[in-house]
Design a protein around this motif. Structure first.
Motif, short mmCIF file in Angstrom:
data_model
loop_
_atom_site.label_atom_id
_atom_site.label_comp_id
_atom_site.label_asym_id
_atom_site.label_seq_id
_atom_site.Cartn_x
_atom_site.Cartn_y
_atom_site.Cartn_z
N ARG A 177 0.81 -1.22 0.00
CA ARG A 177 0.00 0.00 0.00
C ARG A 177 0.84 1.27 0.00
O ARG A 177 0.35 2.34 -0.39
CB ARG A 177 -0.94 0.01 1.22
N LEU A 178 2.07 1.19 0.43
CA LEU A 178 2.89 2.40 0.51
C LEU A 178 2.95 3.17 -0.81
O LEU A 178 2.82 4.40 -0.81
CB LEU A 178 4.30 2.05 1.00
N GLY A 205 6.06 6.24 -11.90
CA GLY A 205 5.80 6.75 -10.56
C GLY A 205 6.69 7.96 -10.36
O GLY A 205 6.79 8.82 -11.22
N THR A 206 7.28 8.04 -9.25
CA THR A 206 8.33 9.01 -9.04
C THR A 206 9.52 8.51 -9.84
O THR A 206 9.60 7.37 -10.17
CB THR A 206 8.75 9.02 -7.56
N LYS A 245 -7.38 -3.14 -9.98
CA LYS A 245 -6.39 -2.19 -10.44
C LYS A 245 -5.11 -2.92 -10.82
O LYS A 245 -4.69 -3.84 -10.13
CB LYS A 245 -6.10 -1.20 -9.31
N VAL A 246 -4.53 -2.52 -11.91
CA VAL A 246 -3.22 -3.04 -12.30
C VAL A 246 -2.32 -1.84 -12.44
O VAL A 246 -2.62 -0.91 -13.17
CB VAL A 246 -3.28 -3.81 -13.63
N ASP A 247 -1.24 -1.85 -11.72
CA ASP A 247 -0.40 -0.66 -11.69
C ASP A 247 1.07 -1.00 -11.75
O ASP A 247 1.67 -1.48 -10.82
CB ASP A 247 -0.71 0.14 -10.44
N LEU A 248 1.58 -0.74 -12.92
CA LEU A 248 2.97 -0.90 -13.22
C LEU A 248 3.94 -0.41 -12.19
O LEU A 248 4.78 -1.12 -11.69
CB LEU A 248 3.25 -0.03 -14.43
N SER A 249 3.82 0.86 -11.88
CA SER A 249 4.88 1.45 -11.10
C SER A 249 4.76 0.98 -9.65
O SER A 249 5.76 0.90 -8.94
CB SER A 249 4.86 2.96 -11.22
N ILE A 250 3.56 0.61 -9.23
CA ILE A 250 3.45 0.03 -7.89
C ILE A 250 4.22 -1.28 -7.81
O ILE A 250 4.94 -1.53 -6.84
CB ILE A 250 1.97 -0.16 -7.52
#
Lengths: 231, 231
Positions: free
Chosen positions: A20-21, A112-113, B198-203
DNA sequence: CCCACTTTGTGCGTGCTTTCACAAGCGCGT
DNA sequence: ACGCGCTTGTGAAAGCACGCACAAAGTGGG
């Protein structure tokens, strides 16, 4: 040995929290862009789509960075989370498999960043090798080991067809890459100490289908199980 | 009211199990293609990368489809899982946002087993609208409601930039779509009864970075936390 | 200086997940 | 017919994760 010693978890941040961060981080950066200086757990939790108690507990794993009666200082928290996630250093990423997906990934600028730099693109198809994608030359997969060494690649992304994925993973591991993001629809076999994460399109669709069917099926009463955001 | 009635979960398959069924299904289909008729929980668990007890318990939620001393009949199990996941019916999918990612998704032919049909592609950019991608005309986002109605779309895929995602989600919901797969890096706000994944690359990359850093950091002893396959 | 108000950090109960371990069941060879 | 070996299905235990609710700690006004 009856029972292994009860798992010290020496500096342990729970996996669920780690997952989750990045979400909190993104919400915080949005706040930062909007010029917000401090934020309460309630508000941040709202923006991140989680329960506020959960958010506070998550943050408490990083230390006590909030001020009672006030909230969290946005900038400071951004820094702390970034540091914890390892985004204060640069990670060099290589993408193997420059098909539609590989190209999409390569062009997906906003990783992201910052913190992630795409260092190389590799493919096996002579038709693709040599082309320029996202201002990088696509190199032949045979150069994988060289590229990993020369560019200091520490994260490998596999966007190949299923059949080639295990082979690529093996070469990554052999070359010293111990973090792999796998988009191919196969379970990768890797030695201990290598971290594999999988992203799988059709699995997500199938899970959606399951819930949709359930909703349609037993609709003596609707929506008994719904609205669940999943990480 | 002290405690709500202990949650009947009338036909309950745990979420954790549902998330693994597609993985089992794929492993089974691979076995089927290879002509294997039966498989033990041990072997199937190996192929799916999970503990065999977990696999058996997962399958037991669907009913008793194994034979002691023998294992599971591959074909039968494929059918049972497919049915449970709702893959025996057809799901009509619309993709919004035909950028690099949207194109990749549209061209990603092998949506697991059949069961998913890409019915429409939508975009807001006049530059993109009208083009043909994966033998479908890209239509303007203004037609979303019409398309959903006419093609019976039940699953919406959002592959737009972050800024547009919430708007598209709202329109999907308004049009009656209650399953959404979101690739945009934002938390979507939807009413109860709508299922968002949700699908999130950068996560994913950030989570990898966290573990990689951890491995590098406290390396007074290596690999204390590793080899974790994550769903 | 004190009080009312806000918000964090966390102890605790609850329910879900995972894993172990084993009885029950099935097939095969003798 | 019987017993042996293999494999499933599941009780029970342990570990996690979540969310409530509240004490502790800070702020600001009078």
């Amino acid at each position: 040995m009856i029972s292994r010693p009860p798992r010290p978890r020496e500096r342990g941040i729970p996996d669920a929290t780690v997952a989750r961060l990045p979400v909190y981080l993104r919400a915080l950066q949005a706040l930062q862009d909007r010029g917000t200086a401090t934020v309460s757990s309630e508000d941040l939790a709202g923006a991140a789509g989680v329960n506020s108690a959960k958010l506070r507990k998550d943050l408490s794993h990083l230390g006590s960075y909030g001020t009672r009666g006030v909230g969290y200082e946005v900038e400071y928290l951004v820094y702390q989370i970034s540091r914890e996630l390892g985004l204060t250093q640069d990670w060099s990423v290589a993408i193997v498999g420059i098909g539609n997906l590989g190209r999409a990934l390569a062009n997906y600028g906003g990783f992201g960043t910052r913190g992630f730099r795409i260092a190389a693109l590799l493919d096996a198809d002579p038709e693709v090798v040599g082309r320029t994608v996202a201002s990088l030359d696509v190199r032949h997969i045979d150069n994988l080991e060289d590229v990993v060494r020369d560019k200091g690649v520490s994260i490998g992304v596999i966007a190949t067809p299923a059949g080639s994925a295990q082979g690529v993973a093996g070469r990554f591991v052999e070359a010293g890459v111990s973090s792999i993001l796998n988009f191919a629809p196969v379970v990768l076999n890797v030695p201990d100490g290598v971290d594999v994460r999988k992203v799988d399109l059709s699995i997500e669709l199938q899970i959606l289908a399951f819930h949709a069917q359930r909703r349609a099926d037993g609709d003596g009463r609707g929506a008994e199980r719904a609205g669940l955001e999943v990480t």
